[in-house]
Design a protein around this motif. Structure first.
Motif, short mmCIF file in Angstrom:
data_model
loop_
_atom_site.label_atom_id
_atom_site.label_comp_id
_atom_site.label_asym_id
_atom_site.label_seq_id
_atom_site.Cartn_x
_atom_site.Cartn_y
_atom_site.Cartn_z
N ALA A 20 0.83 -1.19 0.00
CA ALA A 20 0.00 0.00 0.00
C ALA A 20 0.87 1.25 0.00
O ALA A 20 2.08 1.19 0.08
N ALA A 21 0.18 2.42 -0.10
CA ALA A 21 0.88 3.69 0.05
C ALA A 21 1.37 3.77 1.49
O ALA A 21 0.58 4.01 2.40
N HIS A 22 2.62 3.53 1.70
CA HIS A 22 3.19 3.48 3.04
C HIS A 22 2.91 4.78 3.77
O HIS A 22 2.98 5.85 3.18
N PRO A 23 2.56 4.73 5.10
CA PRO A 23 2.61 3.56 6.00
C PRO A 23 1.34 2.71 6.03
O PRO A 23 1.23 1.83 6.89
N LEU A 24 0.38 2.95 5.15
CA LEU A 24 -0.83 2.14 5.15
C LEU A 24 -0.53 0.69 4.79
O LEU A 24 0.35 0.40 3.99
N ILE A 25 -1.30 -0.21 5.38
CA ILE A 25 -1.26 -1.62 5.00
C ILE A 25 -2.31 -1.89 3.93
O ILE A 25 -2.10 -2.69 3.02
N LEU A 244 6.74 2.72 11.78
CA LEU A 244 6.99 2.61 10.34
C LEU A 244 7.47 3.94 9.79
O LEU A 244 7.01 5.00 10.21
N ALA A 245 8.39 3.89 8.83
CA ALA A 245 8.87 5.09 8.14
C ALA A 245 9.33 4.68 6.74
O ALA A 245 9.78 3.54 6.54
N GLY A 246 9.20 5.59 5.79
CA GLY A 246 9.61 5.24 4.44
C GLY A 246 9.74 6.45 3.53
O GLY A 246 9.40 7.57 3.90
N THR A 247 10.24 6.18 2.34
CA THR A 247 10.35 7.20 1.31
C THR A 247 9.94 6.61 -0.02
O THR A 247 10.18 5.42 -0.29
N THR A 248 9.32 7.43 -0.86
CA THR A 248 8.80 6.98 -2.15
C THR A 248 9.25 7.95 -3.24
O THR A 248 9.14 9.17 -3.07
#
Length: 251
Positions: A20-25, A244-248
């Motif tokens: 999914a579009a992080h941080p969504l599951i 949770l953490a991230g980059t797109t």
């Protein structure tokens, strides 16, 4: 203890498969567009403390999506894990590449802000199941995805089934249901929320893990996003909490 580590790994794999579009599951029906790419690098730290056993798992997942058509994406995911488990008598640490996933998302309907998509996928046993880093067998599944946009809101529903082939005597039929929402707070900043439940892979338990999640997604520039989220367990079978953490990057 390896069985407990393996169960935590399966939860990581199954939750991460949706991409999914992080941080969504919960996934949405959006696709990249023909000839366009999306690269995601996401991290998750999860903690579980139960019956005297403490487990901490860190996952770094790299996902590459490519639009083979305006409404069809291919998604490749390669996760790496570092798992630490400790009870009063022993302690274990395992790290390495986990099971690789490959998915196809097809948005087959879109009208008046309502859209539907199907997302079949499989995982390949690239992780070392003896260390609790994979299922030891290929797995597969299918998700039905719904998105409804009502400005400034967007809502997403996922219903899914996964065939959890494994070597650690877990349930093989895993069902998933989750709901997510998004809302733009100010320009370039979006708040997200998520709730869901899925079948417990532990055959000895009739209670199924349920979670709630909240987070933020911020657009640094066109095509570049960062995100942060916190996921909590709503019952005992679910992991206590995860950060949770991230980059797109889209290009």
């Amino acid at each position: 203890m390896f069985k407990r580590i393996g169960a935590m790994t399966v939860v990581f794999l199954w939750s991460g498969t949706v991409f999914a579009a992080h941080p969504l599951i919960t996934d949405d029906t959006g696709t990249q567009g023909k000839g366009k790419f999306q690269l995601e690098v996401n991290g998750e730290y999860a903690h579980e403390d139960e019956d005297g056993v403490t487990e901490d798992a860190t996952e770094i997942a790299t996902m590459l999506s490519f639009g083979i058509g305006d409404n069809v994406d291919v998604v490749l995911g390669i996760p790496c894990q570092y798992i630490r488990a400790k009870d009063p008598g022993t302690a274990t640490r395992e790290k390495g590449v986990s099971d690789t996933s490959l998915e196809l998302k097809w948005r087959f309907y879109e009208k008046d802000g309502l859209s539907f998509a199907l997302k079949p996928g499989l995982t390949l046993p690239t992780g070392d199941d003896a260390k609790g880093l994979g299922a030891g067998k290929a797995t597969y599944g299918l998700f039905f995805i719904t998105t409804k946009e009502i400005e400034p809101w967007a809502f997403h529903l996922n219903l899914g089934y996964g065939r959890n082939e494994n070597k650690v005597d877990e349930r093989e039929d895993i069902w998933h249901a989750s709901l997510a929402s998004e809302r733009e707070l100010v320009k370039d900043l979006k708040a997200v929320a998520n709730i869901g439940i899925e079948t417990n892979p532990d055959r000895t338990s009739s209670a199924h893990p349920a979670f709630i999640l909240g987070g933020l997604i911020y657009s640094l520039s066109e095509g570049l996003y960062v995100d942060f989220g916190f996921k909590g367990g709503l019952n005992k079978p679910e992991t206590d909490y995860a950060v949770l953490a991230g980059t797109t990057l889209r290009f």
